[in-house]
Design a protein around this motif. Structure first.
Motif, PDB file in Angstrom:
ATOM      1  N   LEU B  49       0.816  -1.216   0.000  1.00  0.00           N
ATOM      2  CA  LEU B  49       0.000   0.000   0.000  1.00  0.00           C
ATOM      3  C   LEU B  49       0.848   1.263   0.000  1.00  0.00           C
ATOM      4  O   LEU B  49       0.388   2.321  -0.425  1.00  0.00           O
ATOM      5  N   THR B  50       2.086   1.178   0.501  1.00  0.00           N
ATOM      6  CA  THR B  50       2.880   2.403   0.675  1.00  0.00           C
ATOM      7  C   THR B  50       4.066   2.490  -0.279  1.00  0.00           C
ATOM      8  O   THR B  50       4.842   3.434  -0.191  1.00  0.00           O
ATOM      9  N   SER B  51       4.213   1.518  -1.198  1.00  0.00           N
ATOM     10  CA  SER B  51       5.384   1.535  -2.079  1.00  0.00           C
ATOM     11  C   SER B  51       5.048   2.122  -3.438  1.00  0.00           C
ATOM     12  O   SER B  51       3.896   2.120  -3.870  1.00  0.00           O
ATOM     13  N   ARG B  52       6.123   2.602  -4.085  1.00  0.00           N
ATOM     14  CA  ARG B  52       5.995   3.131  -5.438  1.00  0.00           C
ATOM     15  C   ARG B  52       6.184   1.996  -6.437  1.00  0.00           C
ATOM     16  O   ARG B  52       6.636   0.919  -6.061  1.00  0.00           O
ATOM     17  N   PRO B  53       5.871   2.230  -7.722  1.00  0.00           N
ATOM     18  CA  PRO B  53       6.035   1.166  -8.726  1.00  0.00           C
ATOM     19  C   PRO B  53       7.473   0.688  -8.795  1.00  0.00           C
ATOM     20  O   PRO B  53       8.406   1.451  -8.523  1.00  0.00           O
ATOM     21  N   SER B  54       7.652  -0.576  -9.146  1.00  0.00           N
ATOM     22  CA  SER B  54       8.991  -1.134  -9.224  1.00  0.00           C
ATOM     23  C   SER B  54       9.010  -2.229 -10.278  1.00  0.00           C
ATOM     24  O   SER B  54       7.979  -2.827 -10.593  1.00  0.00           O
ATOM     25  N   HIS B  55      10.186  -2.482 -10.831  1.00  0.00           N
ATOM     26  CA  HIS B  55      10.320  -3.594 -11.771  1.00  0.00           C
ATOM     27  C   HIS B  55      10.402  -4.917 -11.034  1.00  0.00           C
ATOM     28  O   HIS B  55      10.260  -5.972 -11.623  1.00  0.00           O
ATOM     29  N   GLY B  61       4.459  -1.396  -5.483  1.00  0.00           N
ATOM     30  CA  GLY B  61       3.389  -0.955  -4.610  1.00  0.00           C
ATOM     31  C   GLY B  61       2.315  -0.204  -5.361  1.00  0.00           C
ATOM     32  O   GLY B  61       2.457   0.112  -6.546  1.00  0.00           O
ATOM     33  N   VAL B  62       1.241   0.131  -4.652  1.00  0.00           N
ATOM     34  CA  VAL B  62       0.056   0.690  -5.279  1.00  0.00           C
ATOM     35  C   VAL B  62      -0.107   2.175  -4.950  1.00  0.00           C
ATOM     36  O   VAL B  62      -1.065   2.801  -5.374  1.00  0.00           O
ATOM     37  N   LEU B  63       0.869   2.744  -4.227  1.00  0.00           N
ATOM     38  CA  LEU B  63       0.684   4.109  -3.712  1.00  0.00           C
ATOM     39  C   LEU B  63       0.416   5.127  -4.819  1.00  0.00           C
ATOM     40  O   LEU B  63      -0.561   5.884  -4.755  1.00  0.00           O
ATOM     41  N   VAL B  64       1.266   5.146  -5.855  1.00  0.00           N
ATOM     42  CA  VAL B  64       1.133   6.178  -6.891  1.00  0.00           C
ATOM     43  C   VAL B  64      -0.193   6.058  -7.651  1.00  0.00           C
ATOM     44  O   VAL B  64      -0.908   7.055  -7.796  1.00  0.00           O
TER      45      VAL B  64
END
Lengths: 314, 285
Positions: B49-55, B61-64
């Motif tokens: 819930l608190t992470s940014r997109p990543s490869h 994460g779904v935050l953005v």
């Protein structure tokens, strides 16, 4: 009284601003104009859609002949040499629309007949909210569901099928259009006058005969309209078929193959890194125009049938 | 049923088939929810819930997209609701039956049937290019506002039609103007129905992916937007992006994203049901 009850708006002859001061009059007409603008905006949206699709398609059709677009069976806009035949996309769209129709129509009609003629109020109270939930699930979620649920089942029944295939798209789109088919069909079934049913019972018919020989035939045109609307929904359906059916534009009637629909082709080009003024990018407007014309035609036909049905028993 | 006639085999089979079709819908719904929760289990956590997109699917994460969707749904609602209610009031309360009214009415029901991806094409040309908003939150919101406008208009019209004409006539008889009647009598009486329609149209906008892909693409970004002119990611487009990646782990990430989206939809639908239930009983004409 009945003539008054028909229309909720005031009779036009009644003086609207009588007894108001200058500011009151200005306020009333200002509000009238604001509301008028809101109403006109919806008409402008349609005009905007038509203009945008036509104007953006013109440069495309200067590059590619309309004849090639509508008759060539090769769709390869992003590779050299380019081919701009939309038939494989129309084929894919038709395959999914007809396939999902064949699945959804009998199931939808069966459910509508059950809900309208057989179900207890208790059953209706469970099924109706369930259908509303099904109708509210976003298209992209259905696409995901097709990949993880329908596709493995199809691959298990028909080994050797690819992960992305038209059949799983047909299955998932049929689930998506079911709530609409059921609710529209049920409305027309319930709209069949009681007198018709009573007359049939009085002639000695049983419930099965009344349902299949009186009620369903009487509601037939409304049921047809709901089928047409379902087909139109299936044609315009985008995310579920883009995820489930694959990205292989080809001429085939085999639902186990990977295909590409018109909507999926638009998504593929719009989400890629195609330069904005190239002919391949402009295909999204040409395909969009074809999509708009097809769905609009079917919708108008369905509404015409529905309007006629409503008149019949009034 | 006529006396003395037992159920024939044909009738029993027909009844059974109808029953299977009906409960088939329920089975599909349960399968859908179960399979998505199964895929998402273990992936939906605080880190997601608190992470940014990543490869790397483990870190994605779904935050953005979540923040992006909240921005878009907020502006879409702000734009579409006044417009939609205004158009419905104009049609129901100000226009008498005329050719113009039937043109607007037919136009609205046709707009409701236009595939959402076509609205995306309109938004791309009108908002992204002609108005120079770029591939921004603003362009996406205005496009979605056009998508849900017919839904709001149709729902509001139904709510307005349910208000009995006698209320209006009484108000006019007391000397109220048309706007005073609409504002103080008709709109308050129709408000529960209007709110239900508005909330359901918000749910529709929240799950809509196709127009957003046309307007904004499916690229990822690493910052959360703080202005309407910023680029965006949205929940449904992120789910599409994750679902279409080849790595198997991203299927789990997509499922976790779907659960987040479904939670929002459940909240919106629960609100709509609550309003319908609480106010539906009170106003009995």
């Amino acid at each position: 009284m009945s003539s008054v009850a028909k229309t909720t708006a005031l009779p036009p002859a009644l003086p609207d601003h009588a007894g108001l001061g200058r500011w009151g009059r200005i306020r009333e007409s200002l509000i009238h104009w604001i509301l008028f603008t809101c109403g006109v905006l919806s008409v402008l949206t349609t005009v905007g859609i038509v203009l945008v699709l036509i104007i953006e398609s013109i440069p495309f059709f200067a590059h590619v002949s309309l004849w090639e677009f509508l008759t060539s069976t090769n769709w390869a806009p992003t590779v050299r040499p380019q081919h701009f035949g939309a038939l494989p996309l129309i084929n894919g769209t038709a395959l999914v629309a007809i396939g999902s129709g064949i699945l959804a129509l009998p199931i939808g009609l069966g459910t509508a007949v059950y809900l309208s003629e057989y179900a207890t109020p208790w059953t209706r109270a469970i099924i109706k909210p369930m259908l509303e939930i099904l109708a509210g699930i976003p298209s992209v979620v259905y696409g995901y569901f097709a990949i993880i649920f329908f596709s493995p089942i199809i691959r298990w029944v028909f080994p050797g099928t690819k992960v992305f295939n038209a059949a799983s798209a047909c299955l998932v789109v049929s689930v998506m259009v079911l709530p609409m088919v059921i609710s529209l069909s049920e409305d027309v079934l319930r709209g069949v006058p009681r007198a018709l049913r009573d007359a049939a019972y009085a002639l000695g018919a049983n419930k099965f005969d009344v349902t299949t020989r009186v009620v369903v035939p009487a509601a037939m045109s409304g049921i047809m309209a709901s089928f047409l609307l379902a087909i139109s929904r299936a044609i315009g359906e985008t995310m579920a078929v883009t995820l489930a059916a694959g990205a292989n534009p080809r001429m085939t009637l085999n639902p186990l193959e990977s295909i590409q629909t018109m909507t999926a082709a638009i998504v593929q080009i719009a989400s890629g890194d195609t330069p904005a003024n190239s002919p391949e990018y402009r295909t999204i407007f040409a395909v969009g125009l074809a999509l708009f014309v097809m769905t609009l035609g079917i919708n108008i036909a369905a509404q015409w049938i529905l309007a006629r049905t409503r008149q019949k028993y009034e | 049923m006529a006396a003395g006639v037992g159920k024939s085999l044909k009738e029993r089979v027909f009844h059974a088939m109808c029953l299977v079709a009906t409960y088939g819908c329920v089975v599909i719904l349960l399968a859908l929810v179960a399979s998505i929760f199964w895929e998402a289990s273990g992936w939906l956590d605080w880190q997601f819930l608190t992470s940014r997109p990543s490869h790397d699917p483990e870190k994605a994460g779904v935050l953005v997209p979540l923040i992006g969707s909240l921005w878009i749904i907020g502006i879409t609602t702000l734009v579409a609701v006044p417009m939609g209610i205004g158009a419905a009031v104009y049609l129901e309360e100000y226009l008498s039956d005329s050719l113009w009214k039937s043109i607007v009415q037919i136009n609205i029901s046709n707009l409701a049937g236009v595939p959402s991806i076509v609205y995306g094409l309109l938004g791309l040309v009108l908002f992204v290019r002609l108005m120079h908003f770029g591939r921004s939150i603003l362009a996406a919101s205005l496009t979605l506002a056009l998508v849900i406008l017919p839904i709001i208009i149709i729902a509001t019209q139904e709510a307005l039609r349910a208000v009995p004409p006698s209320i209006r006539h009484a108000s006019f008889a007391l000397g109220a103007t048309r706007w005073q009647t609409v504002r103080h009598q008709v709109l308050p009486a129709a408000m529960p129905g209007i709110m239900t329609g508005v909330i359901l149209s918000m749910a529709r906008a929240l799950g809509e992916a196709a127009p957003l892909i046309i307007v904004g693409g499916v690229g990822t970004m690493s910052y959360t937007p703080t202005s309407v002119y910023h680029k965006f990611m949205a929940l449904p487009t992120a789910i599409y992006n994750w679902s279409s990646r080849p790595q198997a782990e991203f299927a789990n990430v997509a499922a976790a994203g779907i659960v987040v989206l479904l939670v929002f939809l459940v909240i919106l639908n629960a609100a709509a049901v609550t309003i319908r239930y609480r106010f539906g009983k009170r106003t009995q004409w």
